[in-house]
Design a protein around this motif. Sequence first.
Motif, PDB file in Angstrom:
ATOM      1  N   ILE A 180       0.822  -1.216   0.000  1.00  0.00           N
ATOM      2  CA  ILE A 180       0.000   0.000   0.000  1.00  0.00           C
ATOM      3  C   ILE A 180       0.851   1.258   0.000  1.00  0.00           C
ATOM      4  CG2 ILE A 180      -2.000  -1.111   1.053  1.00  0.00           C
ATOM      5  CD1 ILE A 180      -1.207   0.144   3.715  1.00  0.00           C
ATOM      6  N   GLY A 181       2.162   1.116   0.179  1.00  0.00           N
ATOM      7  CA  GLY A 181       3.064   2.240   0.041  1.00  0.00           C
ATOM      8  C   GLY A 181       3.734   2.257  -1.319  1.00  0.00           C
ATOM      9  N   TYR A 182       4.466   1.191  -1.658  1.00  0.00           N
ATOM     10  CA  TYR A 182       5.275   1.235  -2.871  1.00  0.00           C
ATOM     11  C   TYR A 182       4.460   1.179  -4.154  1.00  0.00           C
ATOM     12  CZ  TYR A 182       5.205  -3.982  -2.795  1.00  0.00           C
ATOM     13  OH  TYR A 182       4.839  -5.309  -2.776  1.00  0.00           O
ATOM     14  N   VAL A 183       3.185   0.785  -4.078  1.00  0.00           N
ATOM     15  CA  VAL A 183       2.369   0.826  -5.296  1.00  0.00           C
ATOM     16  C   VAL A 183       2.250   2.253  -5.821  1.00  0.00           C
ATOM     17  CG1 VAL A 183       0.111   1.124  -4.166  1.00  0.00           C
ATOM     18  CG2 VAL A 183       0.255  -0.101  -6.342  1.00  0.00           C
ATOM     19  N   HIS A 184       2.409   3.242  -4.928  1.00  0.00           N
ATOM     20  CA  HIS A 184       2.305   4.644  -5.324  1.00  0.00           C
ATOM     21  C   HIS A 184       3.664   5.269  -5.664  1.00  0.00           C
ATOM     22  CE1 HIS A 184      -1.812   4.338  -3.969  1.00  0.00           C
ATOM     23  NE2 HIS A 184      -1.410   4.001  -2.774  1.00  0.00           N
ATOM     24  N   LEU A 185       4.737   4.523  -5.490  1.00  0.00           N
ATOM     25  CA  LEU A 185       6.080   5.008  -5.806  1.00  0.00           C
ATOM     26  C   LEU A 185       6.249   4.999  -7.328  1.00  0.00           C
ATOM     27  CD1 LEU A 185       8.656   5.841  -4.169  1.00  0.00           C
ATOM     28  CD2 LEU A 185       9.417   3.473  -4.428  1.00  0.00           C
ATOM     29  N   GLU A 186       6.403   6.144  -7.922  1.00  0.00           N
ATOM     30  CA  GLU A 186       6.291   6.260  -9.379  1.00  0.00           C
ATOM     31  C   GLU A 186       7.291   5.405 -10.155  1.00  0.00           C
ATOM     32  OE1 GLU A 186       5.670  10.194 -10.956  1.00  0.00           O
ATOM     33  OE2 GLU A 186       4.807  10.882  -9.058  1.00  0.00           O
ATOM     34  N   PRO A 187       8.579   5.352  -9.784  1.00  0.00           N
ATOM     35  CA  PRO A 187       9.522   4.565 -10.600  1.00  0.00           C
ATOM     36  C   PRO A 187       9.234   3.062 -10.614  1.00  0.00           C
ATOM     37  CG  PRO A 187      10.690   6.156  -9.224  1.00  0.00           C
ATOM     38  CD  PRO A 187       9.284   6.123  -8.736  1.00  0.00           C
ATOM     39  N   VAL A 188       8.478   2.550  -9.649  1.00  0.00           N
ATOM     40  CA  VAL A 188       8.172   1.120  -9.628  1.00  0.00           C
ATOM     41  C   VAL A 188       7.240   0.741 -10.781  1.00  0.00           C
ATOM     42  CG1 VAL A 188       7.218  -0.776  -8.230  1.00  0.00           C
ATOM     43  CG2 VAL A 188       8.527   1.052  -7.134  1.00  0.00           C
ATOM     44  N   GLY A 189       6.413   1.676 -11.211  1.00  0.00           N
ATOM     45  CA  GLY A 189       5.574   1.464 -12.389  1.00  0.00           C
ATOM     46  C   GLY A 189       4.338   0.610 -12.157  1.00  0.00           C
ATOM     47  N   LEU A 190       3.870   0.499 -10.910  1.00  0.00           N
ATOM     48  CA  LEU A 190       2.747  -0.396 -10.640  1.00  0.00           C
ATOM     49  C   LEU A 190       1.393   0.204 -10.996  1.00  0.00           C
ATOM     50  CD1 LEU A 190       3.840  -2.205  -7.359  1.00  0.00           C
ATOM     51  CD2 LEU A 190       3.953  -3.013  -9.719  1.00  0.00           C
ATOM     52  N   TYR A 191       1.331   1.501 -11.275  1.00  0.00           N
ATOM     53  CA  TYR A 191       0.058   2.056 -11.734  1.00  0.00           C
ATOM     54  C   TYR A 191      -0.308   1.503 -13.104  1.00  0.00           C
ATOM     55  CZ  TYR A 191      -1.349   5.363  -8.111  1.00  0.00           C
ATOM     56  OH  TYR A 191      -1.821   5.914  -6.939  1.00  0.00           O
ATOM     57  N   ASP A 192       0.683   1.144 -13.891  1.00  0.00           N
ATOM     58  CA  ASP A 192       0.401   0.489 -15.166  1.00  0.00           C
ATOM     59  C   ASP A 192       0.034  -0.980 -14.937  1.00  0.00           C
ATOM     60  OD1 ASP A 192       0.894   2.763 -16.693  1.00  0.00           O
ATOM     61  OD2 ASP A 192       3.031   2.304 -16.873  1.00  0.00           O
ATOM     62  N   VAL A 193       0.754  -1.642 -14.043  1.00  0.00           N
ATOM     63  CA  VAL A 193       0.500  -3.058 -13.774  1.00  0.00           C
ATOM     64  C   VAL A 193      -0.894  -3.262 -13.200  1.00  0.00           C
ATOM     65  CG1 VAL A 193       1.232  -5.063 -12.421  1.00  0.00           C
ATOM     66  CG2 VAL A 193       2.953  -3.562 -13.450  1.00  0.00           C
ATOM     67  N   PHE A 194      -1.297  -2.388 -12.264  1.00  0.00           N
ATOM     68  CA  PHE A 194      -2.584  -2.521 -11.593  1.00  0.00           C
ATOM     69  C   PHE A 194      -3.618  -1.530 -12.134  1.00  0.00           C
ATOM     70  CE2 PHE A 194       0.355  -4.546  -8.719  1.00  0.00           C
ATOM     71  CZ  PHE A 194      -0.367  -5.619  -8.214  1.00  0.00           C
ATOM     72  N   ALA A 195      -3.490  -1.171 -13.368  1.00  0.00           N
ATOM     73  CA  ALA A 195      -4.411  -0.206 -13.971  1.00  0.00           C
ATOM     74  C   ALA A 195      -5.858  -0.647 -13.777  1.00  0.00           C
ATOM     75  CB  ALA A 195      -4.101  -0.047 -15.457  1.00  0.00           C
ATOM     76  N   GLY A 196      -6.654   0.225 -13.166  1.00  0.00           N
ATOM     77  CA  GLY A 196      -8.056  -0.092 -12.912  1.00  0.00           C
ATOM     78  C   GLY A 196      -8.300  -0.842 -11.625  1.00  0.00           C
TER      79      GLY A 196
END
Length: 303
Positions: free
Chosen positions: A259-275
């Motif tokens: 719940i912290g690193y999912v928002h860390l931009e360089p990790v790129g998880l907003y693309d992985v968990f899109a939606g």
Amino acid sequence: MSDRTALTILYRGPLASCDYDCPYCPFAKRRDSREQLRADRAALARFTAWVLEQTDHRISVLFTPWGEGLVRSWYRDAIVQLSQASTVDRVAIQTNMSCRLDWLADCDLDTAAFWVTYHPGQVSYERFLGRCVELSRRGVRFSVGIVGVPEHLEPARRLRADLPESVYLWVNAAEGHSYSDEEAAPWSAVDPLFSHSRLPHRSAGLPCRTGDTVVSVLGDGTVRRCHFVPEPLGNLYDGSFRAALRPRACPLAQCDCHIGYVHLEPVGLYDVFAGGILERIPHADHWGGTRPDTAIREPATSP
């Protein structure tokens, strides 16, 4: 905020009691007093009312209680209310889903979603899988997860075999446990995204959405950038937090919680968990869950 039309809130009230007794959790079988429960209920009602009053931007909410929220009627009621609000994009909660499920009929299931954790030793496999069967039948969005301690590997494999490919089964690295490549391999076979949880993410000085479009809120309305950075940004209810919202870098050396690193931009998880950021549901392209019409197998009856 970079996007003034959207705000994601991770809410954590005073509730600290749980109906499970997991050996890896410091809040196992903790009991809240009646006064503490009343305080939690009042705090959640105040927060829910605030969200429902917002008209200047859209809100997404993830409830992250220390204890188990859904065994308390006020969390179920809050999810129903928020799911039906036109300005709420998503409402989700971390839960063991030990509660009754009939209340889900009142939720808008386009908005409500669930992050469900399986705790072997606390609930029978048949009962837990039965919950997943019912969630699926009701058309509920949910992910399922398990903590990656060695004794959970076989239950995790069994659950992965019985869940349809459309249901993501995540694995959390056990706190304080390191995994060699050999030890990590079977967990990665269960969860293709386990590598993100396996090791803490270096975060110092890196851009993070928390404190800008994502915030953490405590029961008294204290707003922090996330659960792991204690410095307050202001208060939700007097609006003082708004002036502090801006893009910023992480001040911590590392981040080891999803719940912290999912928002860390360089990790790129907003693309992985899109939606599916809040309910931890990745886009099918990133993990292979490509068969949404696959039925969950009913658990076998124990002899």
